[in-house]
Design an enzyme around this catalytic site. Structure first.
Site, PDB file in Angstrom:
ATOM      1  N   LYS A   1      46.052  44.687  36.226  1.00  0.00           N
ATOM      2  CA  LYS A   1      46.765  44.076  37.357  1.00  0.00           C
ATOM      3  C   LYS A   1      46.675  42.559  37.266  1.00  0.00           C
ATOM      4  CE  LYS A   1      46.059  42.502  41.443  1.00  0.00           C
ATOM      5  NZ  LYS A   1      47.149  41.521  41.512  1.00  0.00           N
TER       6      LYS A   1
ATOM      7  N   GLU B   1      49.164  37.843  41.527  1.00  0.00           N
ATOM      8  CA  GLU B   1      50.503  37.820  42.130  1.00  0.00           C
ATOM      9  C   GLU B   1      51.342  36.661  41.597  1.00  0.00           C
ATOM     10  OE1 GLU B   1      47.676  38.375  43.655  1.00  0.00           O
ATOM     11  OE2 GLU B   1      47.916  39.280  45.623  1.00  0.00           O
TER      12      GLU B   1
ATOM     13  N   GLY C   1      35.361  39.217  44.868  1.00  0.00           N
ATOM     14  CA  GLY C   1      34.360  39.976  44.104  1.00  0.00           C
ATOM     15  C   GLY C   1      33.496  40.829  45.023  1.00  0.00           C
TER      16      GLY C   1
ATOM     17  N   GLU D   1      33.297  38.655  37.089  1.00  0.00           N
ATOM     18  CA  GLU D   1      33.307  37.268  36.598  1.00  0.00           C
ATOM     19  C   GLU D   1      33.876  36.439  37.737  1.00  0.00           C
ATOM     20  OE1 GLU D   1      32.091  36.317  33.812  1.00  0.00           O
ATOM     21  OE2 GLU D   1      32.258  37.952  32.368  1.00  0.00           O
TER      22      GLU D   1
ATOM     23  N   CYS E   1      36.929  28.262  36.209  1.00  0.00           N
ATOM     24  CA  CYS E   1      35.646  28.739  36.764  1.00  0.00           C
ATOM     25  C   CYS E   1      34.470  27.994  36.146  1.00  0.00           C
ATOM     26  CB  CYS E   1      35.513  30.234  36.531  1.00  0.00           C
ATOM     27  SG  CYS E   1      35.747  30.689  34.820  1.00  0.00           S
TER      28      CYS E   1
ATOM     29  N   GLU F   1      33.420  25.764  45.670  1.00  0.00           N
ATOM     30  CA  GLU F   1      34.279  25.650  44.496  1.00  0.00           C
ATOM     31  C   GLU F   1      35.601  25.011  44.928  1.00  0.00           C
ATOM     32  OE1 GLU F   1      35.772  29.350  42.791  1.00  0.00           O
ATOM     33  OE2 GLU F   1      35.287  28.564  40.809  1.00  0.00           O
TER      34      GLU F   1
HETATM   35  P1  NAD Z   1      41.257  35.882  43.622  1.00  0.00           P
HETATM   36  O1  NAD Z   1      39.875  36.410  43.787  1.00  0.00           O
HETATM   37  O2  NAD Z   1      42.024  35.485  44.805  1.00  0.00           O
HETATM   38  O3  NAD Z   1      42.157  36.984  42.867  1.00  0.00           O
HETATM   39  C1  NAD Z   1      41.795  37.533  41.638  1.00  0.00           C
HETATM   40  C2  NAD Z   1      42.522  38.852  41.447  1.00  0.00           C
HETATM   41  O4  NAD Z   1      42.063  39.783  42.424  1.00  0.00           O
HETATM   42  C3  NAD Z   1      44.038  38.741  41.631  1.00  0.00           C
HETATM   43  O5  NAD Z   1      44.682  39.574  40.688  1.00  0.00           O
HETATM   44  C4  NAD Z   1      44.233  39.283  43.043  1.00  0.00           C
HETATM   45  O6  NAD Z   1      45.498  39.832  43.234  1.00  0.00           O
HETATM   46  C5  NAD Z   1      43.157  40.366  43.091  1.00  0.00           C
HETATM   47  N1  NAD Z   1      42.723  40.746  44.445  1.00  0.00           N
HETATM   48  C6  NAD Z   1      42.835  40.020  45.596  1.00  0.00           C
HETATM   49  N2  NAD Z   1      42.329  40.739  46.637  1.00  0.00           N
HETATM   50  C7  NAD Z   1      41.890  41.911  46.124  1.00  0.00           C
HETATM   51  C8  NAD Z   1      41.258  43.052  46.683  1.00  0.00           C
HETATM   52  N3  NAD Z   1      40.971  43.123  47.986  1.00  0.00           N
HETATM   53  N4  NAD Z   1      40.930  44.068  45.869  1.00  0.00           N
HETATM   54  C9  NAD Z   1      41.184  44.009  44.559  1.00  0.00           C
HETATM   55  N5  NAD Z   1      41.801  42.965  43.952  1.00  0.00           N
HETATM   56  C10 NAD Z   1      42.144  41.929  44.737  1.00  0.00           C
HETATM   57  O7  NAD Z   1      41.124  34.711  42.558  1.00  0.00           O
HETATM   58  P2  NAD Z   1      42.248  33.708  42.051  1.00  0.00           P
HETATM   59  O8  NAD Z   1      42.553  32.779  43.164  1.00  0.00           O
HETATM   60  O9  NAD Z   1      43.353  34.459  41.401  1.00  0.00           O
HETATM   61  O10 NAD Z   1      41.447  32.941  40.885  1.00  0.00           O
HETATM   62  C11 NAD Z   1      40.585  31.914  41.129  1.00  0.00           C
HETATM   63  C12 NAD Z   1      39.139  32.408  41.182  1.00  0.00           C
HETATM   64  O11 NAD Z   1      38.802  33.103  40.004  1.00  0.00           O
HETATM   65  C13 NAD Z   1      38.161  31.245  41.240  1.00  0.00           C
HETATM   66  O12 NAD Z   1      37.145  31.515  42.184  1.00  0.00           O
HETATM   67  C14 NAD Z   1      37.575  31.200  39.836  1.00  0.00           C
HETATM   68  O13 NAD Z   1      36.305  30.605  39.739  1.00  0.00           O
HETATM   69  C15 NAD Z   1      37.566  32.630  39.479  1.00  0.00           C
HETATM   70  N6  NAD Z   1      37.504  32.776  38.022  1.00  0.00           N
HETATM   71  C16 NAD Z   1      36.347  33.214  37.443  1.00  0.00           C
HETATM   72  C17 NAD Z   1      36.265  33.313  36.058  1.00  0.00           C
HETATM   73  C18 NAD Z   1      35.014  33.799  35.377  1.00  0.00           C
HETATM   74  O14 NAD Z   1      35.107  34.190  34.238  1.00  0.00           O
HETATM   75  N7  NAD Z   1      33.870  33.773  36.023  1.00  0.00           N
HETATM   76  C19 NAD Z   1      37.368  32.961  35.269  1.00  0.00           C
HETATM   77  C20 NAD Z   1      38.530  32.532  35.905  1.00  0.00           C
HETATM   78  C21 NAD Z   1      38.593  32.441  37.276  1.00  0.00           C
END
Ligand code: NAD
Length: 451
Positions: free
Chosen positions: A153, A156, A211, A228, A262, A353
Site C-alpha cells: 500500500k 495516498e 506506528g 520504521e 526520517c 520531528e
Molecule cells: P504516515 O504515518 O502518515 O503514513 C505512512 C503510511 O501509513 C501511509 O501509506 C499511510 O497511508 C498509512 N496509514 C495512515 N494511517 C494508517 C492506519 N491507521 N493504519 C494503517 N496505515 C495507515 O507517514 P507519512 O507522512 O507518509 O511519512 C512521514 C513519516 O514517515 C515521518 O514520520 C518519517 O520519519 C517516517 N519515515 C520513517 C522511515 C524509517 O525508515 N524509519 C523512513 C521514511 C519515513
C-alpha cells in the site's frame, strides 16, 4: 472515488486514481493467499532469477521511474535517479541472498535437530510518501526472497511509482497474485491490512503516531510487525573535528529531500567553544544549497510534499531564534527555504520531528553533555559524530541510543547493512541480510535417530 495526484513543484494534477476500499483490499489479500502455496514452493534459484530480472527491468526503465518519482514527490531529478539506482541494487542483493539465508543443525542427544526459515505467508507492506519506491523495495526484496506474497500500500500522495513497479513485476515473470498493489487511504486500506486475519505480518514505514495505531491493530491477530518510524537525529560536532568538512556536510544531512527524511540530522549539536565559528561555516554551506526546479540537473532541494505539510513545517518557526533563512521560489509549488535556528534541546523544534528543511543548532559543554543531549529524545534512528579522536568517536557511538550512526560522514543507508530504529523510532531491521529475519520465521525440528 477518484483522487488527483499532484506535482508538488507545480501544484498541477498529474494523474487521477481510483481509491480502493475494504472490498478491494480483501480481494488483494485473497489473491495473495491463493498465490502463496505455489510461490513458497518455487525453487530458491528460480525466485532469485525473478528478482534479478526485476532488478534489470528497474535498470532498463530507470529514467522513467526517476521522472515519476521526481514529479510525484518533487525530488530533484539527480537525487531521484540515485534512488532508483538503489532500488535495482536492493533487488540484486536479495536475489543473491535467496539461497544464503538458511537454517542450522544443532547438536542434541538422541537425534538430529534442525531449523528451517519458513516464509510467513501474505505480508502487508505500508509505505510513506518521502521515499516511495526505495522504501517499497526494502520490504519487497526480502519479503519475496523469503517466499512470501505481498500486498503493497503506497502513501495516498505518492502512488505512481508503486503502480509502475507492479507492472514491471508482471513483466519480470512473477506469477499473478505474488505482488499486489492497492491504492487508497491509510485509515481504510492500511487499517484493513493491519487487522486482516489472513495477513501474517505488516512491514510499516511512517510516522510514530501511525506506528502506534499499527501496533495496536496488529495485536488483535498477534500479527508480526516491523516498524520504521520517525526520528530526531543528532549531528554531534566536537571542537577537534575538521569543522570545514563537518559544516560542508551538515546541510545535506538535513536538507536532502527537503528535510523530509526520517534520518534527517535536524539537531546539530556543537561543542560550545566552536559554536560561533561552526555557525559561520554552516550558514555559508547552507546558503550554497541549490533550491529550485526539480527537473534541473543542478537542483539539490525541491519543494515540500503539500500545502498542509508546509504549514506544519512553518509552525516550528513561531518564536524561534532564526540564524539563517535561505531563498526559495515564490510559487506555484510548496516551497520552503533552508532554515537554521538557535535552540535548546527543550524547544519544540528540537523535540518534535519537523520533517522539513529546518535545523536546530544546540551547544554542548563536553562529551558527557553531548551524549546526554543526543539521547534526550524519544526517538533513536540515525545520527553522526564528527571528531578526529578515534577513541572518542567509538565511545560516543556506543553510548548513543540510535540504530544507525556514521562517524565523520552523513551516511545512513546502504543496501548491505542493517537499517532501523531504537526507542520510538521503531523496531526490526531492514536492508542487508538482517532484513530477511523480518520476513521469515524459524521452525525447529527434532528427528529422533535412536531408540
Ligand atoms: P504516515 O504515518 O502518515 O503514513 C505512512 C503510511 O501509513 C501511509 O501509506 C499511510 O497511508 C498509512 N496509514 C495512515 N494511517 C494508517 C492506519 N491507521 N493504519 C494503517 N496505515 C495507515 O507517514 P507519512 O507522512 O507518509 O511519512 C512521514 C513519516 O514517515 C515521518 O514520520 C518519517 O520519519 C517516517 N519515515 C520513517 C522511515 C524509517 O525508515 N524509519 C523512513 C521514511 C519515513
Amino acid at each position: 472515488m477518484t483522487v488527483a495526484v499532484v506535482n508538488p513543484a507545480t501544484e498541477e494534477p498529474i494523474a487521477e486514481l481510483e481509491q480502493a476500499g475494504v472490498e478491494e483490499t480483501d480481494a488483494a489479500v485473497a489473491r495473495a493467499s491463493r498465490a502463496f502455496p505455489a510461490w513458497r514452493g518455487v525453487a530458491p534459484l528460480d525466485r532469485a532469477r525473478l528478482l534479478r530480472r526485476l532488478a534489470s527491468l528497474v535498470e532498463d526503465n530507470s529514467e522513467e521511474l526517476a521522472q515519476i518519482e521526481s514529479r510525484n514527490v518533487g525530488k530533484p531529478i539527480a537525487g531521484a535517479r540515485g534512488e532508483v539506482g538503489m532500488v535495482a541494487e536492493v533487488f540484486h542483493f536479495y536475489a543473491g541472498a535467496v539461497d544464503k539465508h538458511h537454517g542450522q543443525t544443532i547438536p542434541v542427544a538422541g537425534g538430529v535437530d534442525m531449523t528451517f526459515r519458513e516464509p510467513l505467508g501474505v505480508v502487508g507492506l505500508i509505505v510513506p510518501w518521502n521515499f516511495p519506491l526505495n522504501i517499497a523495495s526494502w520490504k519487497l526484496g526480502p519479503a519475496l526472497a523469503c517466499g512470501n506474497t505481498v500486498v503493497l500500500k503506497p502513501a495516498e500522495l505518492t502512488p505512481l511509482s508503486a503502480l509502475r513497479l507492479a507492472e514491471l513485476c508482471l513483466e519480470a515473470g512473477f506469477p499473478e497474485g505474488v505482488v499486489n498493489v492497492v491504492v487508497g487511504k491509510g485509515t481504510v486500506v492500511g487499517q484493513r491490512l493491519v487487522e486482516h486475519p489472513d495477513v501474517a505480518k505488516i512491514g510499516f514505514t511512517g510516522s510514530t503516531e501511525v506506528g502506534r495505531e499499527v501496533m495496536r491493530g496488529a495485536a488483535g491477530t498477534i500479527k508480526r510487525v516491523t516498524l520504521e518510524l520517525g526520528g530526531k537525529s543528532a549531528n554531534v560536532v566536537f571542537a577537534d573535528a575538521d569543522l570545514e568538512r563537518a559544516a560542508a556536510a551538515a546541510p545535506y544531512a538535513v536538507f536532502d529531500n527537503a528535510g523530509q527524511d526520517c534520518c534527517a540530522r535536524s539537531r546539530i549539536l556543537v561543542e560550545a567553544s566552536v559554536l560561533d565559528d561552526f555557525a559561520d561555516l554552516l550558514v555559508k554551506a547552507t546558503a550554497a544549497v541549490k533550491v529550485g526546479d526539480p527537473e534541473s540537473e543542478a537542483t539539490e532541494m525541491g519543494p515540500l510534499i503539500s500545502a498542509s505539510h508546509r504549514e506544519s513545517v512553518g509552525s516550528f518557526l513561531d518564536g524561534a531564534e532564526v540564524l539563517f533563512r535561505g531563498d526559495a521560489p515564490d510559487g506555484p509549488g510548496y516551497w520552503f527555504p533552508c532554515t537554521l535556528v538557535h535552540a535548546s534541546n527543550d524547544d519544540r523544534v528540537a523535540r518534535e520531528e519537523v520533517f522539513g528543511p529546518v535545523a536546530a543548532l544546540i551547544p554542548f559543554a563536553d562529551e558527557a553533555d553531548a551524549i546526554r543531549i543526543a539521547n534526550d529524545t524519544p526517538y533513536g534512528l540515525s545520527g553522526s559524530i564528527w571528531t578526529r579522536d578515534g577513541a572518542r568517536a567509538l565511545r560516543v557511538a556506543r553510548a548513543l541510543e540510535t540504530g544507525v550512526l556514521a562517524i565523520n560522514s552523513n551516511s545512513s543507508v546502504r543496501v548491505s547493512t542493517p537499517f532501523g530504529g531504537m526507542k520510538q523510532s521503531g523496531f526490526g531491521r531492514e536492508l542487508g541480510l538482517h532484513g530477511l529475519d523480518g520476513y521469515s520465521e524459524v521452525k525447529n525440528v527434532y528427528y529422533a535417530t535412536e531408540g
